[in-house]
Write an enzyme that holds these catalytic residues in place. Sequence first.
Site: not given
Length: 316
Positions: A83, A58, A117
């Site tokens: 991210f 990233e 998640d």
Amino acid sequence: MFELGQKIATREAYGKALAALGAEKDFVVLDADLAEATKTCYFAKAYPDRFFDCGIAEGNMIGIAAGLAAAGKTVVASSFAMFAAGRAFEQIRNSVAYPHLNVKVCATHAGITVGEDGATHQCLEDLAIMRVIPGMTVINPSDAVEAAGALKAALETDGPFYIRFGRYAVPVMHDEATYTFELGKGEVIAEGADVTVINTGMFLQNAKEAAEQLAAKGISVRIINMPTIKPLDTALVQKAAAETGAIVTVEEHNVIGGLGSAVAECVCESVPVPVVRMGVNDTFGRSGKVPPLLEAYGLTTAALVEKIEQALALKK
């Protein structure tokens, strides 16, 4: 493209709008190996020569975005919010914002509604992180129509942007035929005289439901939708504070540093009134199905009604 009442994730709307806008605007799109999830895959399929997968790197992706922008390109860079805002913070700050380059960081999978998640991916800090960067415009759309409008406005405006999109499908609350996104402007959804609810993101329907419940008790609730966190529509906030005397902020974010903080900063400096913040109370998320998570973290209509009553009790 989007119908009133239809449930659609803002990340899905982002992906479709990105592909649609690709036909009329000259920009390039970068992704960090998450195109299927961020929905930049729609653009990649339509314009493969203008799409670049930068892999799971990233920081490097933002560096590439900065280079392309410095060469005159308009650049959209996507990854998950955790991210984009977290891992790539230094590159966004130093390589994009400091030279004020034309890069739009479009981050998906923000908030508690990332669901299963879990805490590592449920970014609850991104609005705070991005809001503190000088020159950064920060947007958090409430539904699909607003998401598409925000993206279009960002592509038409020079400079760095952070736009937050969600994974969870939420109802379309705006009429696409009549709605126009205005950068830096809040939207009065309903007038009211006793208290103001200022929403950003997915809880606009909850605000309407809470207002209806309280109307039955004779309480008049003003509802403001605030997609742009920075620059905040301070004039609208100050007007609401002066006219209703109490404010409740609602966001799918830590109560520290996001919309609630922005509104409190504005109000305490100009029109001091009680501000009650509804969001995640300075804790991490956890894995689970979305409805039970919203219940567990106090992000429901019932919880909002309680917050509104709390704000009313604080009025002098």
